[in-house]
Design a protein around this motif. Structure first.
Motif: not given
Length: 164
Positions: A37-54
């Motif tokens: 659960g922690a890895v999936l949550s961190l993956s989703n968090e990083l995915y969102s950051l990556w999508r929003a990254a400049g």
């Protein structure tokens, strides 16, 4: 951009632990479930950051893509869009791989992409880079990638049909 890099490295560390169970000790199901659960949550968090990254460098983007592939590969859970996220990461990898120099990072990304799509060209490119490594002085990370790619090539589950 430090937060995306820090999250990427943390995800790689946690996903690596789940994928390889390094301590070789038994893991109780509640601990395994919590870590997944922690890895999936961190993956989703990083995915969102990556999508929003400049703008990020090809190496930073390769690290993020690698982290996401590792994270999503390590988890048993799916919030319903995991495969679509993996596909988006893979689509981005094809652009990033073209811009990366021959390096351990490139071999790692090629290997995890190969584990998703089983395109022989990816494995061949990884082998070509690894063939340039000095076999008598391999770093532990290099040795691990050689073994990982060999293992994926020898055991391509779930893409192999078992004949009865």
């Amino acid at each position: 951009m430090e937060s995306i890099v820090a999250k990427s490295l943390e995800l790689q560390r946690q996903a690596h632990h789940l994928l390889f169970l390094e301590d070789d000790a038994p893991m109780y199901s509640d601990v395994f479930t919590r870590q997944n659960g922690a890895v999936l949550s961190l993956s989703n968090e990083l995915y969102s950051l990556w999508r929003a990254a400049g703008s990020i460098t090809p190496e930073e983007e390769a690290d993020v893509c690698l982290s996401l592939l590792m994270g999503y590969n390590a988890t048993i859970y799916d919030d319903g869009d995991k495969q679509a996220r993996i596909q988006e990461v893979l689509d981005r990898c094809w652009h990033v791989l073209e811009r990366l120099p021959s390096s351990l990072l490139k071999v790692r990304l090629l290997t995890y992409c190969y584990a998703e799509v089983y395109d022989d060209g990816l494995a061949e490119e990884a082998h070509a880079i690894m063939d340039g490594w000095r076999k008598d002085s391999l770093a532990p990370e290099e040795r691990e990638m050689i073994e990982l790619l060999r293992g994926i090539e020898e055991n391509p589950y779930p893409w192999v049909e078992v004949e009865e």
